[in-house]
Scaffold this active site. Structure first.
Site, PDB file in Angstrom:
ATOM      1  N   GLY A 176      29.811 -12.565  11.686  1.00 15.68           N
ATOM      2  CA  GLY A 176      31.072 -12.668  11.348  1.00 15.68           C
ATOM      3  C   GLY A 176      30.989 -13.327   9.834  1.00 15.68           C
ATOM      4  O   GLY A 176      30.021 -13.926   9.489  1.00 15.68           O
ATOM      5  N   HIS A 177      32.161 -13.042   9.285  1.00 19.34           N
ATOM      6  CA  HIS A 177      32.616 -13.612   7.966  1.00 19.34           C
ATOM      7  C   HIS A 177      32.242 -15.327   7.760  1.00 19.34           C
ATOM      8  O   HIS A 177      32.532 -15.921   8.771  1.00 19.34           O
ATOM      9  CB  HIS A 177      33.664 -13.745   7.523  1.00 19.34           C
ATOM     10  CG  HIS A 177      35.106 -14.156   8.095  1.00 19.34           C
ATOM     11  ND1 HIS A 177      35.286 -15.655   8.080  1.00 19.34           N
ATOM     12  CD2 HIS A 177      35.388 -13.867   9.331  1.00 19.34           C
ATOM     13  CE1 HIS A 177      36.514 -15.739   8.626  1.00 19.34           C
ATOM     14  NE2 HIS A 177      36.561 -14.594   9.445  1.00 19.34           N
ATOM     15  N   ASN A 178      31.460 -15.544   6.779  1.00 19.86           N
ATOM     16  CA  ASN A 178      31.030 -17.237   6.531  1.00 19.86           C
ATOM     17  C   ASN A 178      30.128 -17.713   7.270  1.00 19.86           C
ATOM     18  O   ASN A 178      29.892 -18.880   7.446  1.00 19.86           O
ATOM     19  CB  ASN A 178      32.394 -17.848   6.227  1.00 19.86           C
ATOM     20  CG  ASN A 178      33.198 -17.529   5.131  1.00 19.86           C
ATOM     21  OD1 ASN A 178      34.326 -17.093   5.355  1.00 19.86           O
ATOM     22  ND2 ASN A 178      32.653 -18.080   3.866  1.00 19.86           N
TER      23      ASN A 178
ATOM     24  N   SER B 282      32.121 -18.225  10.760  1.00 21.14           N
ATOM     25  CA  SER B 282      31.810 -19.445  10.451  1.00 21.14           C
ATOM     26  C   SER B 282      30.995 -20.205  11.598  1.00 21.14           C
ATOM     27  O   SER B 282      30.942 -21.428  11.653  1.00 21.14           O
ATOM     28  CB  SER B 282      32.988 -20.482  10.153  1.00 21.14           C
ATOM     29  OG  SER B 282      33.850 -19.875   9.129  1.00 21.14           O
TER      30      SER B 282
END
Length: 332
Positions: free
Chosen positions: A242-244, A262
């Site tokens: 997932g993002h970050n 994150s």
């Protein structure tokens, strides 16, 4: 067909030959189905009993093996049979697909892209504006690399993969078929007027050196800043990052596992197949998540967690034992 004597194979492994065989070896194969002209591997003592049922002419084994090879058969004793297996497989590996020209005439390459010496680009690829592809990298047919992305030296990207804009892949990486680097992160918020509003994902993905990403896996771009995979990470097929999220060095994620947004992994984290990690959690260096587990809170360095929700392995095993006793008691 490739063919090697036991002595020729041992020149690569630098092991100790026990027994003799007149057979030349033509291929590696798993223990149960190997034939007289094939080499196999015994990496654990529990598989020793299978040797007597196998027809393999030669086996690469650990130094602590307790059996003898038998008539017209041989062992090559090494410190680590599993690592030696990688050398044998490389020895017998068939050649990679052939490029008739370094850059196929059907590839579409923007005039501002930079293609280093020795790089190869296959048929029907698209290379966008200001893309940089490093020395001796191989881009197989039908790959898309969008604007301002960079590919390091000696990296291989297999067919169907997409590297979206402004993403960066290091040296000596392997991206397997249909992987996606830099897809939008999953970001939506409720809105009374519009239902769900998409949150723009304006970051990118940074992948270190010696990283391998399996087929049909996806690494989402950051909402802001970057999703990062450290050097040496190995990602299986059908994995979602997932993002970050930030992965340290030498992390392993098995198939169907996933990180929400994150998530932070330290160095050397191992995540088993189909495990899921909640957003904004941290897994410390050297921690392990068992297959099928669901991690909902931080995991300290070096700990192993199991279950759904995941708890320390020792506690999970106790819980399962208690449940099993309860079930058995209810049947009495």
């Amino acid at each position: 067909m490739k063919s090697y004597s036991v002595n020729e194979i041992n020149e690569i492994l630098n092991g100790v030959i026990v027994g003799t065989t007149s057979q030349n070896i033509t291929a590696p194969e798993q223990l149960e189905v190997a034939t007289e002209t094939e080499i196999t591997f015994i990496g654990n003592k529990k598989y020793e009993k299978l040797w007597f049922l196998s027809k393999a002419g030669v086996a690469v084994v650990n130094e602590d093996i307790s059996i003898e090879p038998g008539e017209n058969r041989a062992f090559i004793k090494v410190k680590n049979a599993d690592l030696a297996m990688s050398q044998i497989l490389a020895l017998f590996a068939p050649p990679a697909p052939v490029f008739q020209s370094d850059i196929h005439p059907t590839a579409v390459i923007d005039i501002t892209a930079t293609i280093a010496n020795g790089a190869k680009i296959g048929a029907c690829c698209y290379v966008g504006p200001n893309v940089k592809i490093g020395e001796s990298s191989i881009i197989y047919p039908n790959v898309t690399i969008l604007d301002e992305s960079t590919i390091g030296n000696n990296t291989i990207i297999w067919s169907g993969s997409v590297v979206r804009e402004r993403c960066h892949i290091g040296n000596n990486c392997i991206i397997h078929p249909n992987a996606t680097i830099g897809a939008d992160g999953f970001g939506f918020r409720p809105c009374p007027e519009k239902g769900l509003v998409k949150i723009p994902q304006i970051g990118n993905v940074i992948i270190g050196n010696n990283v391998e990403i399996g087929a049909n896996s996806c690494v989402d771009r950051g909402k802001f800043s970057s999703t990062v995979l450290g050097d040496g990470c190995k990602i299986d097929n059908l994995v979602q990052i997932g993002h970050n999220s930030k992965l340290g060095r030498f992390c392993i994620m098995a198939g169907h596992s996933g990180l929400a947004g994150s998530v932070t992994l330290g160095d050397g984290v191992i995540i088993g197949g189909s495990a899921s990690i909640k957003d904004h959690t941290t897994l410390g260096s050297g921690s392990t998540v068992g297959a099928g587990s669901g991690v909902t809170c931080d995991v300290p360095a070096g700990k192993t967690v199991l279950g759904y929700p995941a708890v320390e392995a020792r506690d999970a095993l106790k819980q399962w034992a208690i449940l099993k006793r309860l079930v058995n008691d209810s049947k009495k």
